[in-house]
Structure formats: structure tokens, C-alpha cells
Design a protein around this motif. Structure first.
Motif, PDB file in Angstrom:
ATOM      1  N   ALA A   1      -7.799   4.074   4.531  1.00 36.63           N
ATOM      2  CA  ALA A   1      -8.919   4.720   3.844  1.00 36.63           C
ATOM      3  C   ALA A   1      -9.053   4.255   2.398  1.00 36.63           C
ATOM      4  O   ALA A   1      -9.983   4.663   1.695  1.00 36.63           O
ATOM      5  N   GLY A   2      -8.122   3.398   1.960  1.00 39.01           N
ATOM      6  CA  GLY A   2      -8.213   2.862   0.610  1.00 39.01           C
ATOM      7  C   GLY A   2      -7.609   3.732  -0.466  1.00 39.01           C
ATOM      8  O   GLY A   2      -7.901   3.539  -1.656  1.00 39.01           O
ATOM      9  N   HIS A   3      -6.751   4.689  -0.078  1.00 43.45           N
ATOM     10  CA  HIS A   3      -6.109   5.533  -1.082  1.00 43.45           C
ATOM     11  C   HIS A   3      -5.197   4.697  -1.973  1.00 43.45           C
ATOM     12  O   HIS A   3      -4.733   3.623  -1.585  1.00 43.45           O
ATOM     13  N   ARG A   4      -4.907   5.209  -3.142  1.00 45.53           N
ATOM     14  CA  ARG A   4      -4.014   4.498  -4.046  1.00 45.53           C
ATOM     15  C   ARG A   4      -2.623   4.419  -3.433  1.00 45.53           C
ATOM     16  O   ARG A   4      -2.310   5.124  -2.484  1.00 45.53           O
ATOM     17  N   GLN A   5      -1.793   3.588  -4.005  1.00 47.61           N
ATOM     18  CA  GLN A   5      -0.463   3.342  -3.463  1.00 47.61           C
ATOM     19  C   GLN A   5       0.280   4.663  -3.221  1.00 47.61           C
ATOM     20  O   GLN A   5       0.301   5.545  -4.078  1.00 47.61           O
ATOM     21  N   ARG A   6       0.885   4.754  -2.028  1.00 48.20           N
ATOM     22  CA  ARG A   6       1.557   5.986  -1.632  1.00 48.20           C
ATOM     23  C   ARG A   6       3.050   5.768  -1.462  1.00 48.20           C
ATOM     24  O   ARG A   6       3.499   4.729  -0.992  1.00 48.20           O
ATOM     25  N   LEU A   7       3.821   6.799  -1.811  1.00 52.04           N
ATOM     26  CA  LEU A   7       5.242   6.851  -1.517  1.00 52.04           C
ATOM     27  C   LEU A   7       5.480   8.104  -0.689  1.00 52.04           C
ATOM     28  O   LEU A   7       4.974   9.178  -1.022  1.00 52.04           O
ATOM     29  N   SER A   8       6.226   7.973   0.408  1.00 51.17           N
ATOM     30  CA  SER A   8       6.541   9.148   1.206  1.00 51.17           C
ATOM     31  C   SER A   8       7.443  10.076   0.398  1.00 51.17           C
ATOM     32  O   SER A   8       8.051   9.666  -0.599  1.00 51.17           O
ATOM     33  N   PRO A   9       7.562  11.352   0.791  1.00 56.36           N
ATOM     34  CA  PRO A   9       8.386  12.286   0.017  1.00 56.36           C
ATOM     35  C   PRO A   9       9.825  11.818  -0.178  1.00 56.36           C
ATOM     36  O   PRO A   9      10.370  11.923  -1.279  1.00 56.36           O
ATOM     37  N   ALA A  10      10.453  11.294   0.874  1.00 55.59           N
ATOM     38  CA  ALA A  10      11.844  10.853   0.757  1.00 55.59           C
ATOM     39  C   ALA A  10      11.971   9.667  -0.187  1.00 55.59           C
ATOM     40  O   ALA A  10      12.886   9.599  -1.015  1.00 55.59           O
ATOM     41  N   ILE A  11      11.048   8.722  -0.079  1.00 50.93           N
ATOM     42  CA  ILE A  11      11.094   7.543  -0.956  1.00 50.93           C
ATOM     43  C   ILE A  11      10.848   7.941  -2.406  1.00 50.93           C
ATOM     44  O   ILE A  11      11.528   7.475  -3.322  1.00 50.93           O
ATOM     45  N   ALA A  12       9.877   8.806  -2.630  1.00 55.20           N
ATOM     46  CA  ALA A  12       9.594   9.260  -3.993  1.00 55.20           C
ATOM     47  C   ALA A  12      10.815   9.956  -4.582  1.00 55.20           C
ATOM     48  O   ALA A  12      11.140   9.782  -5.765  1.00 55.20           O
ATOM     49  N   GLY A  13      11.505  10.730  -3.754  1.00 59.16           N
ATOM     50  CA  GLY A  13      12.698  11.412  -4.225  1.00 59.16           C
ATOM     51  C   GLY A  13      13.815  10.453  -4.597  1.00 59.16           C
ATOM     52  O   GLY A  13      14.488  10.628  -5.613  1.00 59.16           O
TER      53      GLY A  13
ATOM     54  N   ALA B   1       0.815  -1.215   0.000  1.00 54.80           N
ATOM     55  CA  ALA B   1       0.000   0.000   0.000  1.00 54.80           C
ATOM     56  C   ALA B   1       0.841   1.254   0.000  1.00 54.80           C
ATOM     57  O   ALA B   1       0.440   2.294  -0.541  1.00 54.80           O
ATOM     58  N   ALA B   2       2.036   1.178   0.628  1.00 55.64           N
ATOM     59  CA  ALA B   2       2.863   2.375   0.745  1.00 55.64           C
ATOM     60  C   ALA B   2       4.274   1.995   1.158  1.00 55.64           C
ATOM     61  O   ALA B   2       4.512   0.914   1.709  1.00 55.64           O
ATOM     62  N   ILE B   3       5.215   2.911   0.889  1.00 57.02           N
ATOM     63  CA  ILE B   3       6.591   2.782   1.352  1.00 57.02           C
ATOM     64  C   ILE B   3       6.975   4.107   2.000  1.00 57.02           C
ATOM     65  O   ILE B   3       6.774   5.169   1.414  1.00 57.02           O
ATOM     66  N   VAL B   4       7.530   4.019   3.215  1.00 57.82           N
ATOM     67  CA  VAL B   4       7.885   5.215   3.986  1.00 57.82           C
ATOM     68  C   VAL B   4       9.320   5.072   4.480  1.00 57.82           C
ATOM     69  O   VAL B   4       9.730   4.001   4.938  1.00 57.82           O
ATOM     70  N   GLY B   5      10.089   6.154   4.420  1.00 62.76           N
ATOM     71  CA  GLY B   5      11.460   6.146   4.908  1.00 62.76           C
ATOM     72  C   GLY B   5      11.523   6.326   6.414  1.00 62.76           C
ATOM     73  O   GLY B   5      10.765   7.109   6.987  1.00 62.76           O
ATOM     74  N   LYS B   6      12.436   5.618   7.045  1.00 67.45           N
ATOM     75  CA  LYS B   6      12.577   5.710   8.499  1.00 67.45           C
ATOM     76  C   LYS B   6      13.153   7.043   8.959  1.00 67.45           C
ATOM     77  O   LYS B   6      13.057   7.378  10.141  1.00 67.45           O
ATOM     78  N   ASN B   7      13.751   7.786   8.050  1.00 71.38           N
ATOM     79  CA  ASN B   7      14.363   9.057   8.427  1.00 71.38           C
ATOM     80  C   ASN B   7      13.398  10.232   8.298  1.00 71.38           C
ATOM     81  O   ASN B   7      13.804  11.389   8.428  1.00 71.38           O
ATOM     82  N   GLU B   8      12.119   9.947   8.071  1.00 74.63           N
ATOM     83  CA  GLU B   8      11.148  11.030   7.875  1.00 74.63           C
ATOM     84  C   GLU B   8      10.403  11.361   9.167  1.00 74.63           C
ATOM     85  O   GLU B   8      10.431  10.599  10.133  1.00 74.63           O
ATOM     86  N   ASP B   9       9.719  12.486   9.151  1.00 75.34           N
ATOM     87  CA  ASP B   9       8.924  12.904  10.301  1.00 75.34           C
ATOM     88  C   ASP B   9       7.901  11.825  10.637  1.00 75.34           C
ATOM     89  O   ASP B   9       7.240  11.304   9.746  1.00 75.34           O
ATOM     90  N   PRO B  10       7.764  11.462  11.919  1.00 71.38           N
ATOM     91  CA  PRO B  10       6.803  10.421  12.291  1.00 71.38           C
ATOM     92  C   PRO B  10       5.382  10.695  11.804  1.00 71.38           C
ATOM     93  O   PRO B  10       4.623   9.759  11.518  1.00 71.38           O
ATOM     94  N   ALA B  11       5.037  11.974  11.676  1.00 71.79           N
ATOM     95  CA  ALA B  11       3.695  12.312  11.215  1.00 71.79           C
ATOM     96  C   ALA B  11       3.449  11.821   9.791  1.00 71.79           C
ATOM     97  O   ALA B  11       2.306  11.533   9.415  1.00 71.79           O
ATOM     98  N   VAL B  12       4.521  11.700   8.996  1.00 75.86           N
ATOM     99  CA  VAL B  12       4.382  11.200   7.627  1.00 75.86           C
ATOM    100  C   VAL B  12       3.929   9.743   7.658  1.00 75.86           C
ATOM    101  O   VAL B  12       3.002   9.341   6.937  1.00 75.86           O
ATOM    102  N   LEU B  13       4.568   8.942   8.496  1.00 69.37           N
ATOM    103  CA  LEU B  13       4.176   7.531   8.615  1.00 69.37           C
ATOM    104  C   LEU B  13       2.735   7.408   9.092  1.00 69.37           C
ATOM    105  O   LEU B  13       1.952   6.631   8.534  1.00 69.37           O
TER     106      LEU B  13
END
Length: 216
Positions: free
Chosen positions: A128-140, A107-119
């Protein structure tokens, strides 16, 4: 009407990370962490017991017989719990490998070095069923590596990536073959193929490549 509470299982082989993720998610009143796990084996047992609404897992954890991690774990989770969204929480920086993870259907990939609020927000979005998400750091990371949304990835196949990743982590070719349930000849061939694609001629350089490119 009482708001629904969603159950979450967390898997990470570092107790401090487990506690941090649990604290981050528990700050959302509609999220309840029902179990924390340190391995793929513990995660499988927790899923059978709790049947959570969401899985938050590291990608790289301890490997042994019955303890999957990496792409094998991602694939097993999608097979055993296809309706349960999986959020991968990782320190990986390799754009090609991150693309392979995305292709497993998480469903998503999140970097461990990001703000906890992002996770926390991405977990809520996944529920909520949103489409696949990438956190800002991972997308970058994926964008900088040329891993675009249309699926451009590493020159290595998923099986080659797993062999290189495990070899760089200190496993012998024999141990890799046993863990992956492949023949010794097959794993040796996949290692040689990966080295040829990467234009690498020594084991030391292969390990260095894996570490420098976020595979180890």
C-alpha cells in the motif's frame, strides 16, 4: 471491478519456512505467491521471470559463487528492483545489523518468531506504500540496542559486519575474500579492525560475540 491481486516471491533456504510464509500470505485474498526460492541466485532468476509486486526474503541464506545473501543481497535487490518493496523476514537479533538492513532501503523487517498475522499485515502495508515498517519484536530489539530511528547503529561498518558474520558462520578469511571480491589483505584488515573496535583478541571470542549478539 475485480480487486487487484498482488504477486509475491518468497526466498528462504528452509523449506518449512517457505511453506509457512506461503500459507500465511495466501490467507490474504489479494496476495498470490508466484514463486518460492532457496537462495539469492534463485531469487534473482525468479524476479526476472515473474517481476513480482513484493519480495519477502530471509537475510541469511546459503552463500556460494552467484548466491548472495546478507547486505550484499539487500543492496543487489534495491539496485535490480528499486520499485519493488522488500520485506526482510529474519531471526537476526543484532540491533546494529538490523539498522544496517534498514538503511539499505527495505520496506520492512519482521521477526520470524512473531505471529504470522504480523508478517501478513506488514506485507499488505508495504504494497500500500506505507513508510518503512518494523515489526514489534524488531523495533524492540533495535531500541534495546540503542539503534534509534535517527540511525545510531553498530560500531562496525557494513563491510566489517559482513566479514564478522561470515567468519562466525565458518568461512575462512580466504573464502570471505573470494566471495566478497575483496583482496585477502583487505578482509584481514577489516576483521582486525572489527576485533579492535569490539575489544576482542581471539577468533573464538569473535565467534562467540557474533553468536551472542545475533550476527551468526
Amino acid at each position: 471491478m475485480t480487486p487487484r491481486t498482488f504477486s509475491v516471491v518468497i526466498a528462504d533456504d528452509h523449506p518449512v519456512i517457505q511453506l509457512a510464509v506461503k500459507s500465511t500470505l495466501s490467507a490474504a485474498p489479494d496476495l498470490h505467491v508466484c514463486a518460492t526460492c532457496s537462495s539469492g541466485k534463485e531469487l534473482s532468476a525468479a524476479l526476472a521471470t515473474h517481476r513480482p509486486d513484493l519480495i519477502v526474503t530471509d537475510f541469511t541464506m546459503g552463500r556460494s559463487e552467484g548466491n548472495d545473501d546478507g547486505l550484499r543481497l539487500m543492496q543487489r535487490l534495491r539496485q535490480s528492483s528499486p520499485a519493488t518493496p522488500v520485506v526482510v523476514f529474519t531471526m537476526l537479533t543484532n540491533g546494529g545489523l538490523l539498522t544496517r538492513i534498514r538503511e539499505t532501503g527495505v520496506a520492512a523487517i519482521v521477526g520470524k518468531n512473531e505471529d504470522p498475522a504480523v508478517l501478513r499485515q506488514i506485507c499488505l502495508d508495504a504494497l500500500a506504500g506505507h513508510r518503512q515498517r518494523l515489526s514489534p519484536a524488531i523495533a524492540g530489539l533495535m531500541a534495546s540496542a540503542g539503534a534509534r530511528a535517527d540511525g545510531v547503529a553498530s560500531p562496525l561498518s557494513p563491510r566489517e559486519i559482513e566479514v564478522v558474520r561470515m567468519f562466525a558462520a565458518g568461512s575462512t578469511v580466504t573464502a570471505i575474500a573470494a566471495y566478497l571480491h575483496r583482496s585477502l589483505a583487505t578482509v584481514a584488515t577489516q576483521k582486525r579492525s572489527a576485533m579492535r573496535k569490539l575489544n576482542i583478541t581471539s577468533n573464538a571470542d569473535l565467534v562467540a560475540y557474533a553468536r551472542d549478539h545475533g550476527l551468526a
